[in-house]
Write a protein that holds these residues in place. Structure first.
Motif, short mmCIF file in Angstrom:
data_model
loop_
_atom_site.label_atom_id
_atom_site.label_comp_id
_atom_site.label_asym_id
_atom_site.label_seq_id
_atom_site.Cartn_x
_atom_site.Cartn_y
_atom_site.Cartn_z
N THR A 194 -11.89 -11.62 -1.25
CA THR A 194 -10.56 -11.72 -1.85
C THR A 194 -9.61 -10.79 -1.10
OG1 THR A 194 -11.38 -12.28 -4.05
CG2 THR A 194 -9.17 -11.35 -3.92
N ALA A 195 -8.50 -11.32 -0.64
CA ALA A 195 -7.48 -10.52 0.05
C ALA A 195 -6.31 -10.28 -0.91
CB ALA A 195 -6.98 -11.23 1.30
N LEU A 196 -5.90 -9.02 -1.03
CA LEU A 196 -4.76 -8.63 -1.85
C LEU A 196 -3.70 -8.04 -0.92
CD1 LEU A 196 -6.70 -6.69 -4.65
CD2 LEU A 196 -6.30 -9.14 -4.51
N THR A 197 -2.45 -8.42 -1.11
CA THR A 197 -1.41 -7.93 -0.21
C THR A 197 -0.08 -7.79 -0.93
OG1 THR A 197 -0.44 -8.21 2.00
CG2 THR A 197 -0.62 -10.18 0.64
N GLY A 198 0.74 -6.89 -0.41
CA GLY A 198 2.10 -6.74 -0.91
C GLY A 198 3.05 -7.64 -0.13
N ARG A 199 3.91 -8.31 -0.83
CA ARG A 199 4.81 -9.27 -0.19
C ARG A 199 5.69 -8.61 0.88
NH1 ARG A 199 5.54 -13.91 -2.59
NH2 ARG A 199 5.06 -12.99 -4.62
N ASP A 200 6.03 -7.34 0.68
CA ASP A 200 6.93 -6.64 1.60
C ASP A 200 6.23 -5.54 2.37
OD1 ASP A 200 9.20 -8.17 0.73
OD2 ASP A 200 9.26 -6.94 -1.09
N ASP A 201 4.93 -5.64 2.52
CA ASP A 201 4.17 -4.64 3.27
C ASP A 201 4.57 -4.68 4.74
OD1 ASP A 201 2.29 -3.02 4.51
OD2 ASP A 201 0.58 -3.84 3.41
N PRO A 202 5.06 -3.56 5.31
CA PRO A 202 5.46 -3.58 6.72
C PRO A 202 4.28 -3.65 7.68
CG PRO A 202 5.65 -1.36 5.83
CD PRO A 202 5.35 -2.26 4.67
N LEU A 203 3.07 -3.44 7.18
CA LEU A 203 1.89 -3.46 8.03
C LEU A 203 1.12 -4.77 7.97
CD1 LEU A 203 0.39 0.13 7.51
CD2 LEU A 203 2.07 -0.67 9.20
N THR A 204 1.44 -5.61 7.00
CA THR A 204 0.67 -6.85 6.81
C THR A 204 1.58 -7.94 6.27
OG1 THR A 204 -1.33 -5.59 6.29
CG2 THR A 204 -1.32 -7.91 5.67
N THR A 205 1.70 -9.04 6.99
CA THR A 205 2.42 -10.18 6.44
C THR A 205 1.46 -11.00 5.57
OG1 THR A 205 1.87 -11.68 8.25
CG2 THR A 205 3.84 -10.30 8.54
N VAL A 206 2.02 -11.86 4.74
CA VAL A 206 1.18 -12.73 3.92
C VAL A 206 0.32 -13.62 4.81
CG1 VAL A 206 1.21 -14.62 2.24
CG2 VAL A 206 2.77 -12.67 1.96
N ALA A 207 0.88 -14.10 5.90
CA ALA A 207 0.12 -14.96 6.83
C ALA A 207 -1.04 -14.18 7.45
CB ALA A 207 1.04 -15.50 7.91
N GLU A 208 -0.81 -12.91 7.78
CA GLU A 208 -1.89 -12.09 8.36
C GLU A 208 -2.98 -11.82 7.33
OE1 GLU A 208 0.29 -9.39 11.79
OE2 GLU A 208 0.59 -8.86 9.68
N ALA A 209 -2.60 -11.62 6.08
CA ALA A 209 -3.60 -11.41 5.03
C ALA A 209 -4.41 -12.68 4.78
CB ALA A 209 -2.90 -10.97 3.74
N GLU A 210 -3.74 -13.83 4.86
CA GLU A 210 -4.42 -15.10 4.63
C GLU A 210 -5.51 -15.36 5.66
OE1 GLU A 210 -3.12 -19.57 3.18
OE2 GLU A 210 -1.75 -18.41 4.45
N ARG A 211 -5.37 -14.78 6.83
CA ARG A 211 -6.36 -15.00 7.89
C ARG A 211 -7.70 -14.30 7.62
NH1 ARG A 211 -4.16 -14.84 13.90
NH2 ARG A 211 -6.34 -15.48 14.18
#
Length: 256
Positions: A194-211
């Motif tokens: 399971t990947a969890l991410t912040g929508r406005d994270d400057p280190l991780t885009t949603v697309a990068e988390a989805e990978r």
């Protein structure tokens, strides 16, 4: 003389007791982070789970030890500590650098048929994505500026020169470990991820988390939260609910 049990106590912190049939939750801190960051998680899930929070060298009571500046080496060391424990169904949770470390440790344990049931990778892009980052090469002021940008350190710490001076070596060492980390593109775990991410994270885009989906042959889930890199402090209850969701299908340990 330092025993194996003493060494495990340095690496593996337990803040609350757990039952003999409890499942295990292992928590991997972020860069510069310490085991105590996960005290609220331990309070939330014990005694249902045996919550273990990792304490890396170079911080708090281990600050006199040199930091491990290679992520693969750190994963090797953690793997050996976890293999020495009794067998229990296990879930991993890691944030930022801890997410990559949880993934690498899970992969190593699976090579020994001892992998976790689920990995929750929070606040970190998938290993198959790369960025040129050199925070570890900055001077002290540059590292402090990055900490402020990510809003991951209390303002009181940033304003306390003595505490900050003690924290900077661990931060620099951890940044070196994660910024020089390279993962084989075909490396996958078999467990759920399971990947969890912040929508406005400057280190991780949603697309990068989805990978992260590319790095498991098991079930995959993506959860996006409002907020930046440390969205988990803003949405603690919701993140804990995700941990609970991962723990729910894990069968209890067999009491000996």
């Amino acid at each position: 003389m330092t025993t194996a049990e003493d060494t495990r106590a340095l690496w593996l912190r337990r803040y609350h007791p757990a039952g003999t049939d409890a499942v295990r939750l292992v928590c991997f801190p972020h860069a510069g982070g310490s085991a105590s960051f996960y005290h609220p998680v331990s309070a939330r899930f014990a005694p249902r789970a045996e919550v273990i929070s990792l304490q890396y060298p170079g911080r708090q009571d281990r600050r006199k030890e040199p930091c491990v500046t290679d992520l693969g080496t750190l994963a090797d060391l953690i793997t050996e500590q976890l293999l020495a424990l009794d067998e229990r169904p296990t879930v991993f949770f890691g944030h930022s650098m801890g997410a990559a470390l949880a993934f690498e440790t899970a992969w190593r344990l699976e090579q020994r048929d001892a992998g976790p049931h689920t990995v929750l990778a929070s606040g970190r892009r998938a290993p198959s994505t790369t960025r040129a980052e050199e925070v570890h090469l900055r001077d002290d002021d540059g590292i402090v500026a990055e900490m402020k940008r990510l809003n991951g350190t209390a303002a009181g710490v940033l304003g306390d020169e003595e505490i900050l001076r003690m924290a900077l070596p661990a931060l620099r060492g951890d940044y070196r470990a994660i910024e020089t980390y390279s993962c084989p593109p075909d490396r996958r775990v078999r467990c759920a991820l399971t990947a969890l991410t912040g929508r406005d994270d400057p280190l991780t885009t949603v697309a990068e988390a989805e990978r992260w989906q590319e790095h498991t042959t098991g079930p995959f889930r993506l959860r996006v939260f409002d907020g930046g890199h440390f969205f988990l402090t803003q949405h603690l209850a919701a993140v804990q609910a995700e941990i609970g969701r991962a723990l729910d299908p894990v069968p209890p340990a067999t009491a000996s």
